[in-house]
Structure formats: C-alpha cells, structure tokens
Motif scaffolding. Structure first.
Motif, PDB file in Angstrom:
ATOM      1  N   ARG A  11       0.851  -1.197   0.000  1.00 28.61           N
ATOM      2  CA  ARG A  11       0.000   0.000   0.000  1.00 28.61           C
ATOM      3  C   ARG A  11       0.887   1.247   0.000  1.00 28.61           C
ATOM      4  N   ARG A 255     -14.649   2.935   2.244  1.00 28.15           N
ATOM      5  CA  ARG A 255     -14.297   4.311   1.879  1.00 28.15           C
ATOM      6  C   ARG A 255     -13.983   5.138   3.120  1.00 28.15           C
ATOM      7  N   GLY A 258     -10.473   4.213   4.242  1.00 31.80           N
ATOM      8  CA  GLY A 258      -9.486   4.844   3.375  1.00 31.80           C
ATOM      9  C   GLY A 258      -9.361   6.335   3.653  1.00 31.80           C
ATOM     10  N   SER A 299      -5.155   1.435  -3.556  1.00 32.70           N
ATOM     11  CA  SER A 299      -5.975   1.567  -2.356  1.00 32.70           C
ATOM     12  C   SER A 299      -5.116   1.553  -1.100  1.00 32.70           C
TER      13      SER A 299
END
Length: 301
Positions: A11, A255, A258, A299
């Motif tokens: 990531r 979401r 994140g 992501s």
C-alpha cells in the motif's frame, strides 16, 4: 512480478501518513528536525510497509475469498515473497532506527516492530486488535519525541508527546474498528460512534491551541493552522463516516477507512502546529491532497 504489484502489496501511497507521526512527536517534545529525525522517519515507513506485506501474507486464505484481486491471492506476488518482503523491511526499519538514534532509536523501534508482527499474526481478529493498532501509531509518535538531544531526553520527552500520541492512537482505533466491517458492512451504531469520537478528537486538538492564542497573540498563527488542519481531518474522515452511518454497507465502510487513513495527515499537521511548528505543519498539509490522488490508483486499505 512487477514493481506495481509490490507497491500494491505494501500500500505504498499510504506510507505518506507515517512521517507526520514522527514529526508531530518531535514537535511536541521540542526536538529540532535533524538527520536523526529523518532516519527515524525512514525506519517508520519501512515498518509500516512491513506490516502491510505481513498482513497480506497472514490473510492469504481469507483474501482468496473476500479480496481475490489483491497481489497474493491473485498470484501476482507469491505468498512466501510477501513474508520475505515483510521480514526484509522489518530488518531495514530496525537497522535505520539503530543508525539514526543508536541504542535509544533501536529501543524505540523494537516495540513498534513487535506490535506490528503481533497484530498481523495473532491480534488482528481479537478484541485487542484495534488497541494494538492504535498502540503502534502512538509508539510511532513517541519515536519522534525520542529524537531530541536535550538533557531531559527520554522519559520527559515522551511525556511531552503523550497527548499527541493519544490523539493519533484514538483516531487509529476508530479506523481499525471500522476496518473489520469493510466486506460485510457494519451496524450503523459503529460509524456513528466513531464519528462522535472523531469530533471529540478534533475538539481535543483545537481547544488547547485556541486557549493559548487567547493568552498569547504570537500563538495565533499556529492556532489558525491547527484549527484549519483539524477541521480538514474531520471534514474528510467525518463526511465518509456520516455516509457510512446513513448506509453502513461494506463499500461505504471501506471508503471511510481509506479516508481515515489519509486524514491522519491533517491531524498530524494540526498537532505539529499546536506544538509550535506551523511551517512543518504546512508542509505536512501539502502531502494530504497528493496522497488522496495516489490513493485513486492504489488503495490504502
């Protein structure tokens, strides 16, 4: 195996949320930015990436069902390679900490590395999981405090940074609690609770800066930066959490997680400005839109 697959494994863009921990801790402890600070920051980035790779190694079986597009279950990165990457990055992180801060630096990095491995290999699915992840972020903030060279270095510096560490840890706790529901969705009360905690975290960050500004006019610029950064954090993360309250689906929870990871950057900027380093805080603030842009490609969760 491509570099882009390794970037997705660790990531890569989410590592932009790591330097601010160290800088906020250093600012809170009154430590100047030196080569030691940069070394500890690099160490923390390595340990963060190690945790991401180790996460995918440990979750390979689950991800094969829930997230088959990830590098390990898709076969783009062999599982043994994920473990090797995690091990190598952990060794690099500990080595950088030792080079940058000597014995004190290594003693600061060892508990962080241990907590990262304990979380990924055992604590993640337990009730202690969110606390473990929050503890890791808090330790990262304290590692920045330990970069000071003042006569009272060590315990006193860590005490001065304890408030910042607690706020970053609290923010991380909400993220980790939500992350357990990224696939199946969450009960609406969970994002509602984390949203309330986020609002309280914002108040706890801003109020001391505003009180200081009332007593001392020279503190007003730092207070303005603190307030702007803290409200940016709440605005981005809070909006995503509110969406999850209204419809707590897996997609909306994902979401929110994140957004919360990236919102660490304005929170760190707010804490850095509150400690009297608004210029460093402004530099951290620039990283937030960059990280959001990169997150559209890789992501952070």
């Amino acid at each position: 195996m491509r570099i882009s697959d390794l970037a997705r494994l660790v990531r890569a863009p989410a590592a932009l949320s790591v330097p601010g921990d160290v800088l906020a801790g250093a600012a809170a402890a009154g430590a100047p930015l030196t080569a030691r600070t940069l070394g500890v920051t690099a160490s923390s980035v390595c340990l963060y990436w190690a945790g991401m790779a180790l996460n995918d190694y440990a979750d390979a079986t689950v991800d094969a069902v829930e997230r088959p597009e990830r590098p390990v279950p898709s076969g783009r990165v062999p599982r043994r390679t994920a473990l090797a990457v995690a091990s190598g990055l952990t060794a690099a992180g500990l080595g950088l900490a030792a080079v940058a801060g000597g014995r004190r630096g290594l003693l600061g990095a060892l508990p962080l590395a241990g907590l990262v491995w304990a979380y990924d290999l055992g604590l993640k699915s337990t009730a202690a999981g969110p606390a473990a992840m929050a503890g890791a972020r808090a330790l990262n903030v304290l590692s920045g405090a330990l970069t000071t060279d003042t006569a009272d270095a060590g315990a006193a510096a860590a005490r001065r940074a304890a408030g910042a560490a607690a706020l970053v840890g609290t923010h991380t706790y909400t993220l980790t609690a939500l992350s357990r529901h990224e696939i199946s969705g969450a009960p609406a009360r969970l994002p509602a609770t984390t949203l309330a905690v986020s609002a309280a975290t914002t108040l706890a960050t801003v109020v001391p800066a505003l009180r200081r500004a009332r007593r001392d006019r020279t503190a007003r610029p730092a207070a303005a930066v603190t307030a702007a950064a803290a409200l940016t954090c709440l605005g981005t993360y809070g909006t995503a959490q509110l969406r999850a309250v209204r419809e707590p689906s897996g997609e909306n929870v994902r979401r929110a997680v994140g957004a919360g990871i990236l919102a660490l950057m304005p929170l760190q900027a707010a804490l850095t400005a509150r400690a009297g380093a608004p210029a460093t805080a402004a530099a951290l603030g620039v990283a937030h839109p960059l990280a959001r842009r990169l997150a559209r490609r890789i992501s952070p969760t």
